[in-house]
Design an enzyme around this catalytic site. Structure first.
Site, PDB file in Angstrom:
ATOM      1  N   LYS A  76      19.231  20.337 -15.885  1.00 53.64           N
ATOM      2  CA  LYS A  76      20.482  20.942 -15.431  1.00 53.64           C
ATOM      3  C   LYS A  76      20.604  22.375 -15.911  1.00 53.64           C
ATOM      4  CE  LYS A  76      23.900  18.058 -15.919  1.00 53.64           C
ATOM      5  NZ  LYS A  76      24.163  17.374 -14.630  1.00 53.64           N
ATOM      6  N   ARG A 129      28.101  18.740 -20.842  1.00 54.19           N
ATOM      7  CA  ARG A 129      27.237  17.757 -20.164  1.00 54.19           C
ATOM      8  C   ARG A 129      25.901  17.661 -20.869  1.00 54.19           C
ATOM      9  NH1 ARG A 129      29.522  20.381 -15.386  1.00 54.19           N
ATOM     10  NH2 ARG A 129      30.352  18.813 -13.957  1.00 54.19           N
ATOM     11  N   GLY A 140      21.997   5.595 -19.983  1.00 52.06           N
ATOM     12  CA  GLY A 140      22.398   5.373 -21.364  1.00 52.06           C
ATOM     13  C   GLY A 140      22.859   6.646 -22.049  1.00 52.06           C
ATOM     14  N   MET A 178      25.026  10.052 -22.690  1.00 46.37           N
ATOM     15  CA  MET A 178      26.370  10.497 -22.387  1.00 46.37           C
ATOM     16  C   MET A 178      26.299  11.469 -21.228  1.00 46.37           C
ATOM     17  SD  MET A 178      29.169  12.633 -24.414  1.00 46.37           S
ATOM     18  CE  MET A 178      29.075  13.946 -23.198  1.00 46.37           C
ATOM     19  N   ARG A 200      20.508  22.059  -4.590  1.00 51.51           N
ATOM     20  CA  ARG A 200      19.287  21.254  -4.752  1.00 51.51           C
ATOM     21  C   ARG A 200      18.693  21.009  -3.379  1.00 51.51           C
ATOM     22  NH1 ARG A 200      22.745  15.914  -6.587  1.00 51.51           N
ATOM     23  NH2 ARG A 200      24.104  15.962  -4.775  1.00 51.51           N
ATOM     24  N   HIS A 258       3.288 -14.370   2.675  1.00 48.13           N
ATOM     25  CA  HIS A 258       2.547 -14.489   3.922  1.00 48.13           C
ATOM     26  C   HIS A 258       3.324 -13.868   5.078  1.00 48.13           C
ATOM     27  CE1 HIS A 258       1.288 -16.648   7.615  1.00 48.13           C
ATOM     28  NE2 HIS A 258       0.091 -16.443   7.115  1.00 48.13           N
ATOM     29  N   ARG A 294      -9.835 -10.042   9.950  1.00 47.20           N
ATOM     30  CA  ARG A 294      -9.798 -11.359   9.306  1.00 47.20           C
ATOM     31  C   ARG A 294     -10.117 -12.434  10.322  1.00 47.20           C
ATOM     32  NH1 ARG A 294      -4.583  -8.918   6.688  1.00 47.20           N
ATOM     33  NH2 ARG A 294      -4.683  -8.148   8.806  1.00 47.20           N
ATOM     34  N   ARG A 348     -14.566  -9.618   8.085  1.00 47.50           N
ATOM     35  CA  ARG A 348     -14.648 -10.480   6.906  1.00 47.50           C
ATOM     36  C   ARG A 348     -14.903 -11.917   7.339  1.00 47.50           C
ATOM     37  NH1 ARG A 348      -9.445 -11.094   3.188  1.00 47.50           N
ATOM     38  NH2 ARG A 348      -8.783 -12.429   4.894  1.00 47.50           N
ATOM     39  N   GLU A 355     -12.732  -7.894  -5.083  1.00 46.00           N
ATOM     40  CA  GLU A 355     -11.333  -8.333  -5.152  1.00 46.00           C
ATOM     41  C   GLU A 355     -11.093  -9.241  -6.344  1.00 46.00           C
ATOM     42  OE1 GLU A 355     -10.310 -10.707  -1.674  1.00 46.00           O
ATOM     43  OE2 GLU A 355     -12.396 -11.304  -1.431  1.00 46.00           O
ATOM     44  N   SER A 380     -15.706  -3.116  -0.188  1.00 42.36           N
ATOM     45  CA  SER A 380     -14.325  -2.878   0.230  1.00 42.36           C
ATOM     46  C   SER A 380     -13.425  -3.522  -0.810  1.00 42.36           C
ATOM     47  CB  SER A 380     -14.083  -3.479   1.611  1.00 42.36           C
ATOM     48  OG  SER A 380     -12.751  -3.248   1.994  1.00 42.36           O
ATOM     49  N   GLY A 389     -10.454  -5.249  -2.285  1.00 36.55           N
ATOM     50  CA  GLY A 389      -9.334  -6.062  -1.822  1.00 36.55           C
ATOM     51  C   GLY A 389      -8.285  -6.018  -2.908  1.00 36.55           C
ATOM     52  N   THR A 390      -7.428  -5.014  -2.845  1.00 38.06           N
ATOM     53  CA  THR A 390      -6.532  -4.802  -3.985  1.00 38.06           C
ATOM     54  C   THR A 390      -5.389  -5.807  -4.050  1.00 38.06           C
ATOM     55  OG1 THR A 390      -5.405  -3.089  -2.720  1.00 38.06           O
ATOM     56  CG2 THR A 390      -7.095  -2.371  -4.253  1.00 38.06           C
ATOM     57  N   ASN A 391      -5.139  -6.556  -2.980  1.00 35.14           N
ATOM     58  CA  ASN A 391      -4.122  -7.612  -3.100  1.00 35.14           C
ATOM     59  C   ASN A 391      -4.586  -8.663  -4.098  1.00 35.14           C
ATOM     60  OD1 ASN A 391      -2.988  -6.263  -0.995  1.00 35.14           O
ATOM     61  ND2 ASN A 391      -3.147  -7.928   0.493  1.00 35.14           N
ATOM     62  N   ASP A 392      -5.734  -9.254  -3.807  1.00 40.42           N
ATOM     63  CA  ASP A 392      -6.228 -10.296  -4.698  1.00 40.42           C
ATOM     64  C   ASP A 392      -6.598  -9.725  -6.060  1.00 40.42           C
ATOM     65  OD1 ASP A 392      -5.758 -12.148  -2.823  1.00 40.42           O
ATOM     66  OD2 ASP A 392      -7.828 -12.778  -2.521  1.00 40.42           O
ATOM     67  N   CYS A 446      -9.108  -2.274   1.531  1.00 45.36           N
ATOM     68  CA  CYS A 446      -8.445  -2.903   2.665  1.00 45.36           C
ATOM     69  C   CYS A 446      -7.274  -3.760   2.231  1.00 45.36           C
ATOM     70  CB  CYS A 446      -9.441  -3.716   3.474  1.00 45.36           C
ATOM     71  SG  CYS A 446     -10.160  -5.097   2.563  1.00 45.36           S
ATOM     72  N   TYR A 468     -12.918   5.587   2.605  1.00 41.98           N
ATOM     73  CA  TYR A 468     -11.814   5.334   3.526  1.00 41.98           C
ATOM     74  C   TYR A 468     -10.793   4.373   2.928  1.00 41.98           C
ATOM     75  CZ  TYR A 468     -13.941   0.797   4.524  1.00 41.98           C
ATOM     76  OH  TYR A 468     -14.435  -0.476   4.397  1.00 41.98           O
TER      77      TYR A 468
END
Lengths: 887, 887
Positions: free
Chosen positions: A26, A96, A105, A107, A350, A466, A573, A629, A757, A776, A778-781, A843, A863
């Site tokens: 600020k 301020r 938290g 002030m 701003r 899913h 898939r 896959r 993965e 490749s 598999g960042t989900n698993d 992927c 990629y």
């Protein structure tokens, strides 16, 4: 002597916008506004070093601070022509906090500081308005008692409520000057009673009390916990800003307002804003009075007089300021201003929030205006914002009867009649009805219903359940994990928490971007991928290095993705194809077969269907790479679960009910995510993968032979944890592929690679790369296993984790760079160590999430692959990454 | 000129035991025997370099090889007084492969090479036994045709079968010389017919054919796959051994035998062995004739004449050889010998297999004899072998009616009547009946029944299923995953695959070491932890650095473990305490409570019970560290699953059935292993962990205050993936602990640490260490998540993986050092980077597996923790690790 206090006021600014570490966010901003010549109420900033010294020295201020504060205060007095504590021309100030970044938290603010029984008279004299003066005074006591003296805010508030009751009025504004004066007395008495000491009358004491409270709040429990969770060192400290008060409510030569330097909803280049005469800032927001337009330009849909007409001089000053701001910040600004007795003050500027459409329009226009270059235009657009543009949405002007809220699982809006089963969704859709499929949760068996439906609503599951994942893949709107609704399949109805009953056939609308369930139909706005959009994406493509592919399982999805700019398929898939139409019967026959021959004969029925899928997809993606896959989910996902469905299958297959039931039970798994799936199936039942490889290669050979195709199928083996799994399956796949090529008499190049993965695959990537042409991720698993966290079950506690700051973001939405990212990086480095030409992609769902895409760029992937509808987002994020790197 | 051929024969050995890489295992051993003066039939080795050159040069042998072979052959002829291909005194040889390590798929052996229609006459003349000569000849043709000429073995075998049929005899031995001569003719004709060329008559051609076949087999498909899976480079190559044949079946001055230099079952120091007069080696093994003892020493339980009596000269030579061998190898040897016409030949010597008891006795005795030192004695004992000594076992002499086989999940043997529920197990046990608990699979609800039972049999689940893990922890015998039995709870019976019906109350015996289910009672042998054992363990303790703790949840287990030498508790699972007796009711009440108050009032009931548990455990472990893990499993594990049980709970709790049922369903998880458990529960329901910390600290304070105790409780927080989880829970735990200490007015030191059992925790160990006083690696869960492999579900394919060599070992049994081990190492290094004094341990199942213990030593852990019954194994393995390091 260390400089602890930085003054700011017209012509005398000591700080600047760059000094955020020392002056806080600020303080630095205030200094910056003044340095470009804006009229800002004078004030000064106590640096963050004061805070650090304060705690280092057992809560004593550093030597000389008092003098520096007194000196700065006298400069304010000089500039403002008022005097702190003076009964005639009293200067009032705000105090301020201002850390480098705002922090819960801490002030926040004390306004009107400097008021006491003497100075309030001066305010009355200045303003000629006793009501205004006493109202300011009683507000000050309330605020100060609460945040500085740490009294429970309720205590004084209840006195105020009682007075309104006694006077028979409803609003604070209905109390008169006498009432408020009496309130001040009552407040002060109460403070004396509660705290055993009087409310401080001495402005100096008030000031140091407030400064001490700000610094003290840096070390309160909530702030400490927040810093601990967010890894912010306590040494940073906070600054304190002391600024003279100005008032827009001292008469008809006073006003207050907010404005945008361009239209924030369309981006059009004209001055857009609202103001109120004789009002405080909070009145504009509170909605008690209707704000008036600042000028007479287009879109003025109000009959109220504009500021341009009422206060023309101030308006002209504001217009000049608008020019200054846009030239200085080269960005659309959101400003707040106050006019006190004809003098214009800027309180804040701003970068203005805007719609995606506006953001793109502004960026493209600013390039034309020469304000910014193409790179900057690209960087100006938050890739996540594009999502708004790629789906239909609820008309912002529409009335909505929201009956339940869930997770905004897949964006867009859709209306239809409610159905409770996938089969009925398909049936109704065949009858040309638009349907919303409602399920407690979805499973792969519901895919055909999800395809048929306009939108999907589930009662359970998170952002990566899913339903959510599949819906996003289909670009279909979805509200998931809607705990507000209770679904009764038997009665074919749902009930909301608020008691609304929705029966099968009733019409509802889903807003997948907001997570809302709305009763009935609601008007929608179609996406407009305007010329600006195309312009911007063209620039983005020029800058990015990362390729962007798509996750697509059908020719239709492939086509959509290609239109959105996908440069290949990163994940096709094959199991999604197993559920369509009659195939599921053949698949189940295969699973129930007791012998290799039985399985092979069932697979022979599936082969031509899979082949035709691949023919369609290859045609759509002609000339581009397609990664396919092999079968991934555990077999029990293909079997019916309820007794009725088991009975039906038994009848069709001509097997006894008990036998089918037993088979289903045998295949039950405690943790299917960690079970008999992926390449483990390929090793147990090589004939399944063989059939799939045959279908892929036959499709490719046929196209190459008959249609002059260029295609390089990339065969991907999932869930590898050990190089030996890949070694065994590679041998099998090569044998089948070579046999097909020989049979067709053509040479088709193909790659065989694997998903990375599982943590072990990343850890052992150097070994695994010996058998892989590509990786490749598999960042989900990988996220599930690295965290030990099932995305289907995480909904029970993850929202709470995020709300409490235990996790900063949902790791299924944005890649966890510190943890999971370490494994991805390790996988890349180790893989390329063995094989420098190894092709690397990702992927998982993260392939379409901007912060993750930037990370993938940084570690050198070739990629990313994402849902068709997120391809433009990934393209833009990839451009951001490349530009950030070239800085 | 490179030396490609190494000769060995009395007094002329060119190789040695150290040259395994060049000569292969077998060739090096033969050279070594001769170099210490043993009479070994002469021969030579073609080096592994020949193999490498052979394949490098397009399957041509290196120059000079033929000459070197011819030269070596002439040296054999000289020593043996025979000539290769000579019609009068023909030399016959064997040709064998010999890689560095034996390898499936490789060509093994051709015997009697050098026979043809001429030389067979020489053999008849030499031996005076035409039957012997023609039998050798026809065997040679069969073997050579199969392994060198690659004819299907069945083809010649069927001619042999037909002849026996024609002659009306059953055994090969019943055919006479004329028959065998005719067979030779028939065989050769058949070879001509099948292959279009005659069986090679020229011994030189035979020799090079066999050598070529050995080298060729190095590159056959099976060998290639094996090498690929086991990471053996093709460049290693194989050696070929050519050795002159000797015969023990040429008359009554001939014999063959096997012997051990000490008794392999007790370890006693006397010469033990068997022989047969006028016989071939295979006759000793085949069991057609009863072997005779070699001497008249004790344990001679045969009336047959000993070799000492029949061939005293040869026996005396053998006794001398025994001395030589023991002095040279300083190990008990297992030898094979043949006596041809009064001359003794040694065919093989190797370290002898022995029982655990014998192994320890021999090691301790050899120290006394001065043959080896204490270090070597310790290193001689395979820690895994100790397991045999720590449990009762089936009497090896007993008759057994084995009705089913499953996994040897927990060692030992037990007999009892079959019961099908935990409740009945408890009931019957109270009536002093010994019971075997039979379940499809067990869950934590069965714990009381497992305690009550003598042994546990399950139809499902692997080596690390619930039943297996808990049984091993209790030191109770268990056969798990016994797919051979079908359990019918309703009829209270089981049926085996072979059709045996076992009803409730029938008696069965389990052999948990062999995985056998035996009908009826069977005699057992009790473990004898003899003085030798104590001696050896004392030496082991002197050498090891790693501390050994135990996993124990009860005072009883703690006591047992301390007796086995445990130096503390590394894992006390508090949830096991939740299932006992009436506690489960209070736990369920807590779970079903809808408010914080409801949960707190239920927890208040559990508190005193948990506290009394800790009092008991602390007393048993006085002076030693005790690590207590706070609640870990998901809450649904504590709720009933069947409708009947739900109804019962509803009745007891006074809640509607449907409400309980709904709660159970709400808590259902797709992947409980990755669900709402561990510290995630502690964050959602802080009151649960608070209660547990309170119970721990109250118990500790009470003992310190009233009983003068030394105790440092180590409070362990499970399933941390992010430092923030630990930060939040640490604050809570410290608050509770300090409050308790204040209340009791004593100062009890305590540590707060965490499990590292998720990949992310290992990856982020540097951050997590900021909040932890200790790490304990939970390698069970870490293995599950690193591999993405549920140990409860792995049973479906893991055995197949291991059999096929895809995985070398079950990673739940032996730590996967390459993959999971990387994370453990990373966790240690990163943890100590932040906090050099961080205490590091491991409490997964691997803590009691020797190869894993050695790894844990190597990476510098402070301790391992394992089941009480595996503590001695871990102590010994730790000594091995320390000794290996000091080498």
């Amino acid at each position: 002597m260390t400089k602890y206090v930085y003054f700011f006021g017209e012509g005398q600014v000591e700080g600047s916008g760059e000094m955020k570490n020392l002056l806080g966010g600020k303080g630095a901003n205030l200094a910056e506004m003044i340095s470009i010549g804006l009229p800002v109420p004078a004030g000064f900033t106590l640096t963050t070093e004061v805070c650090t010294e304060f705690f280092k020295n057992n809560q004593h201020y550093p030597d000389g601070l008092t003098d520096q504060v007194r000196h700065a205060m006298s400069k304010i007095e000089e500039l403002m022509g008022k005097k702190f504590g003076d009964p005639q021309q009293p200067l009032l100030v705000s105090v301020r906090s201002g850390a480098r970044a705002s922090m819960p938290g801490m002030m926040d603010t004390v306004l009107n500081l400097g008021l006491n029984d003497q100075t309030v008279q001066g305010i009355i004299d200045q303003s000629g308005d006793p009501r205004f003066a006493y109202d300011s005074y009683r507000r000050f006591i309330q605020m100060y008692s609460n945040v500085v003296l740490e009294m429970d805010g309720e205590i004084l508030e209840s006195i105020l409520e009682k007075m309104k009751e006694d006077r028979g009025v409803e609003l604070d504004a209905d109390l008169n000057a006498a009432d408020l004066k009496q309130l001040v007395e009552l407040f002060k008495k109460k403070v004396q009673d509660e705290l055993g000491q009087g409310f401080p009358e001495d402005p100096e004491e008030q000031l140091w009390g407030a400064i001490g409270a700000v610094f003290g709040s840096w070390m309160n429990q909530r702030a400490i916990t927040y810093r601990k969770l967010n890894d912010i060192p306590a040494e940073w400290g906070t600054a304190v800003n002391v600024q003279s008060m100005v008032y827009g409510n001292m008469g008809d030569d006073c006003a207050t307002g907010v404005a945008f330097t361009r239209d924030p909803s369309t981006g059009e280049n004209y001055f857009y804003g609202e103001y109120l005469l004789n009002a405080q800032g909070e009145d504009v927001v509170a909605g008690i009075r209707t704000p008036q337009p600042i000028n007479n330009l287009k879109h003025k849909d109000s009959d109220l007089p504009s500021m341009e007409d009422v206060l023309p001089e101030c308006y002209q000053k504001l217009v000049t300021i608008r020019e200054t701001l846009e030239q200085h910040y080269r960005e659309m600004q959101d400003i707040e201003f106050t006019i006190e007795k004809g003098k214009l003050y800027m309180l804040q500027t701003r970068n203005g929030k805007r719609t995606a459409k506006a953001a793109i329009h502004i960026a493209v226009e600013m390039v034309k205006e020469g304000l910014i270059d193409e790179k900057e235009a690209v960087l100006r657009i938050d890739p996540d914002q594009l999502d708004q543009l790629l789906h239909p949405s609820i008309d912002p002007a529409a009335e909505k009867n929201i009956i339940a809220k869930g997770l905004p699982a897949s964006p867009g809006a859709a209306t239809g009649v409610v159905v409770f089963s996938a089969d009925e969704a398909e049936e109704q859709s065949r009858l040309k009805k638009r349907v919303i499929l409602v399920r407690v949760e979805t499973s792969p068996e519901d895919i055909h219903g999800m395809h048929a439906a306009q939108g999907i609503l589930t009662a359970r599951g998170g952002m990566t359940s899913h339903a959510a994942v599949v819906a996003r893949g289909m670009g279909k709107c979805c509200v998931a994990g809607c705990g507000d609704v209770k679904i009764d399949y038997e009665k074919q109805q749902l009930t909301t928490k608020s008691g609304v009953l929705v029966k099968r056939g009733d019409m509802v609308t889903l807003d997948g971007s907001a997570g809302e369930v709305i009763l009935g139909d609601v008007p929608k706005v179609q996406p407009e991928v305007s010329g600006d959009f195309a312009n911007l994406m063209g620039w983005a493509d020029k800058f990015r290095r990362l390729n962007v592919r798509t996750n697509a399982d059908t020719p239709h999805d492939s086509k959509v993705a290609r239109e959105f700019g996908a440069e290949g398929i990163g994940l096709c898939r094959t199991e999604h194809m197993f559920f369509e139409g009659d195939r599921i019967q053949a698949v189940r026959e295969m699973i129930l077969a007791k012998t290799l021959e039985g399985r092979k004969s069932a697979l022979a029925k599936i082969l031509p269907m899979q082949k035709s899928d691949f023919l369609g997809i290859f045609r759509e993606m002609k000339g581009l790479p397609v990664t396919i896959r092999l079968l991934d989910p555990p077999l029990h996902e293909f079997l019916p679960q309820t007794d009725d469905d088991v009975a039906e299958l038994a009848a069709v297959a001509g097997i006894r009910f008990s036998e089918v039931k037993e088979h289903v039970e045998q295949l039950h798994e405690f943790n299917p995510m960690l079970g008999h799936r992926g390449c483990r199936l390929g090793i147990s039942y090589p004939e399944v993968y063989d059939m799939q490889v045959q279908a892929i290669m036959e499709a490719a050979c046929e196209l190459v032979k008959n249609e002059g195709f260029e295609i390089v199928p990339e065969i991907m083996i999932p869930l590898v944890s050990h190089v030996n799994e890949l070694a065994v399956l590679r041998v099998n796949a090569v044998a089948v592929a070579e046999e097909v090529c020989r049979r067709y008499g053509v040479k088709v190049n193909y790659l065989i690679g694997t998903m990375i993965e599982l943590p072990r695959a990343a850890l052992m990537a150097d070994k695994i790369a010996r058998q892989a042409d590509f990786f490749s991720f598999g960042t989900n698993d990988l996220t599930q296993t690295t965290y030990g966290l099932s995305r289907d079950d995480a909904g029970r506690f993850l929202p709470d984790y995020i709300e409490r700051g235990v996790f900063v973001r949902d790791p299924f939405v944005a890649l966890d760079k510190a943890g999971v990212g370490q494994l991805v990086r390790m996988g890349c480095e180790k893989g390329r160590q063995t094989r420098p030409d190894l092709k690397l992609g990702i992927c998982g769902e993260h392939g379409g999430e901007p912060s993750s895409v930037m990370f993938f760029h940084d570690i050198g992937l070739d990629y990313v692959s994402c849902s068709p509808y997120r391809v433009p987002i990934a393209r833009l994020a990839a451009a951001h990454a490349a530009l950030a790197e070239s800085e």
